[in-house]
Design an enzyme around this catalytic site. Structure first.
Site, short mmCIF file in Angstrom:
data_model
loop_
_atom_site.label_atom_id
_atom_site.label_comp_id
_atom_site.label_asym_id
_atom_site.label_seq_id
_atom_site.Cartn_x
_atom_site.Cartn_y
_atom_site.Cartn_z
N ARG A 65 0.83 -1.21 0.00
CA ARG A 65 0.00 0.00 0.00
C ARG A 65 0.87 1.26 0.00
NH1 ARG A 65 -4.27 0.45 4.07
NH2 ARG A 65 -4.90 2.04 2.58
N GLN A 72 -9.35 10.34 7.66
CA GLN A 72 -9.19 8.95 8.09
C GLN A 72 -8.12 8.26 7.25
OE1 GLN A 72 -13.38 7.09 8.78
NE2 GLN A 72 -13.67 8.88 7.49
N HIS A 127 -6.20 8.00 11.61
CA HIS A 127 -5.82 6.59 11.58
C HIS A 127 -4.34 6.37 11.26
CE1 HIS A 127 -10.33 5.61 10.75
NE2 HIS A 127 -10.10 5.91 12.01
N GLY A 178 -16.27 11.43 0.85
CA GLY A 178 -15.76 10.09 0.52
C GLY A 178 -15.57 9.16 1.68
N SER A 210 -17.77 6.14 4.12
CA SER A 210 -19.01 5.40 4.35
C SER A 210 -19.54 5.64 5.76
CB SER A 210 -18.76 3.90 4.14
OG SER A 210 -17.79 3.45 5.07
N ALA A 228 -15.71 12.92 -5.62
CA ALA A 228 -14.99 14.03 -4.97
C ALA A 228 -14.40 14.99 -5.99
CB ALA A 228 -13.89 13.45 -4.08
N1 APR Z 1 -15.41 10.30 -4.61
C1 APR Z 1 -15.97 10.38 -3.38
N2 APR Z 1 -16.33 9.31 -2.67
C2 APR Z 1 -16.13 8.09 -3.23
C3 APR Z 1 -15.56 7.92 -4.50
C4 APR Z 1 -15.20 9.10 -5.21
N3 APR Z 1 -14.65 9.06 -6.43
N4 APR Z 1 -15.51 6.60 -4.77
C5 APR Z 1 -16.01 5.96 -3.70
N5 APR Z 1 -16.39 6.85 -2.77
C6 APR Z 1 -17.00 6.64 -1.46
C7 APR Z 1 -17.88 5.41 -1.32
O1 APR Z 1 -19.20 5.68 -1.81
C8 APR Z 1 -17.83 5.19 0.18
O2 APR Z 1 -18.89 5.90 0.83
O3 APR Z 1 -15.97 6.48 -0.52
C9 APR Z 1 -16.49 5.79 0.61
C10 APR Z 1 -15.46 4.79 1.02
O4 APR Z 1 -15.88 4.15 2.18
P1 APR Z 1 -14.92 3.12 2.93
O5 APR Z 1 -14.32 2.19 1.95
O6 APR Z 1 -15.68 2.53 4.06
O7 APR Z 1 -13.73 4.07 3.46
P2 APR Z 1 -13.68 4.96 4.78
O8 APR Z 1 -15.03 5.48 5.13
O9 APR Z 1 -12.59 5.94 4.58
O10 APR Z 1 -13.26 3.88 5.85
C11 APR Z 1 -12.99 4.31 7.16
O11 APR Z 1 -12.19 2.12 7.65
O12 APR Z 1 -10.96 0.16 7.61
C12 APR Z 1 -10.97 1.45 7.66
O13 APR Z 1 -9.15 2.45 8.66
C13 APR Z 1 -9.84 2.35 7.43
O14 APR Z 1 -9.82 4.76 7.51
C14 APR Z 1 -10.53 3.63 7.06
C15 APR Z 1 -11.88 3.49 7.75
#
Ligand code: APR
Length: 242
Positions: A61, A92, A110, A176, A178, A219
């Site tokens: 990564r 995050q 994180h 961006g 979840s 985004a």
């Molecule tokens: N622009 C904006 N958002 C986007 C895009 C994009 N081009 N593509 C995907 N997404 C969104 C998805 O719709 C989703 O809501 O990004 C989000 C990603 O969600 P996760 O994969 O759950 O990532 P995140 O919320 O950052 O996770 C939080 O979980 O395991 C961990 O430590 C890790 O920091 C991370 C934490």
């Protein structure tokens, strides 16, 4: 509002802001957690069981992060700050794309993948300008180095500082994420009651509580459009432009 009296924009970012820089998110289709077991690569127990596997996962990564470049969303936030707005980013993400875009106030909830940390003394943190971490790479006290990231089941040391920042927000922009991971998702509830909140995410409408303004956009489109609006108006507000 902070002491310098400029309205303060606080931006909470997640993996989605770096998706268009080529870095995978965690929970989307083909996301990192679909191809790797969380308990193997992102928990203290996984580290105890198989540190080599964990180091390999983060070394891969790290290589991807070094190759990635900030995208228009990272750049727009940095440009807003350079245009004189008070912008603080709470991310995050463990990548450094906000910093490389030019943002100066970035809090990593994180951790940071471009740093290593002692596994016996968390105060010993080392930059990793090149290469990865290997088994046998030791801190100054002789303990194995590990990635400077927060794993599931571990405390989030920057959370208190992030709360302090969010409680001073005049506008909260979430990009961006979840909002599936605690305590990061709780930050939304730390904002003052009068502070509006906007979420930019292709999935925003489905993710947002009803008091959040959802902007269903990637985004790289949604953030520059908002920033452009604020720069033209010379103030932070929830726009009707989407
Ligand atoms: N622009 C904006 N958002 C986007 C895009 C994009 N081009 N593509 C995907 N997404 C969104 C998805 O719709 C989703 O809501 O990004 C989000 C990603 O969600 P996760 O994969 O759950 O990532 P995140 O919320 O950052 O996770 C939080 O979980 O395991 C961990 O430590 C890790 O920091 C991370 C934490």
């Amino acid at each position: 509002m902070t002491a310098d009296s400029r309205p303060r924009l606080v931006v909470l970012t997640g993996a989605g802001i770096s998706a268009e820089s080529g870095l995978k998110t965690f929970r989307d289709g083909d996301g990192l957690w679909e191809n790797h077991a969380i308990e193997d690569v992102a928990t203290p127990e996984g580290w105890q069981r198989d540190p080599e596997l964990v180091l390999r996962f983060y070394n891969e990564r790290r290589t991807q992060v070094r190759r990635a470049r900030p995208n228009p969303a990272h750049r727009a936030l940095a440009e807003l700050e350079q245009a004189g707005f008070d912008v603080c980013i709470v991310t995050q993400n463990i990548d450094d794309l906000h910093e490389r875009a030019g943002s100066r106030e970035v809090v990593h909830l994180h951790g940071e993948i471009l740093k290593a940390r002692s596994s016996i003394d968390p105060r010993l943190i080392y930059p990793l300008p090149r290469g990865g971490i290997r088994l046998g790479d030791l801190c100054d006290k002789g303990g194995q180095l590990r990635p400077h990231v927060v794993w599931f089941g571990e405390a989030v040391p920057a959370y208190g500082h992030a709360c302090d920042i969010v409680t001073e927000a005049d506008l909260l922009l979430v990009v961006g994420t979840s909002l599936a991971v605690m305590p990061a998702a709780m930050l939304l509830h730390e904002a003052p009651t009068e502070c509006p909140c906007i979420l930019v995410d292709p999935n925003a409408s489905a993710l947002s509580p009803d008091w959040v303004r959802a902007i269903d956009a990637p985004a790289s489109q949604g953030v520059p459009k908002l920033v452009d609006h604020w720069r033209r108006r010379q103030r932070l507000e929830v726009p009707e432009i989407f």
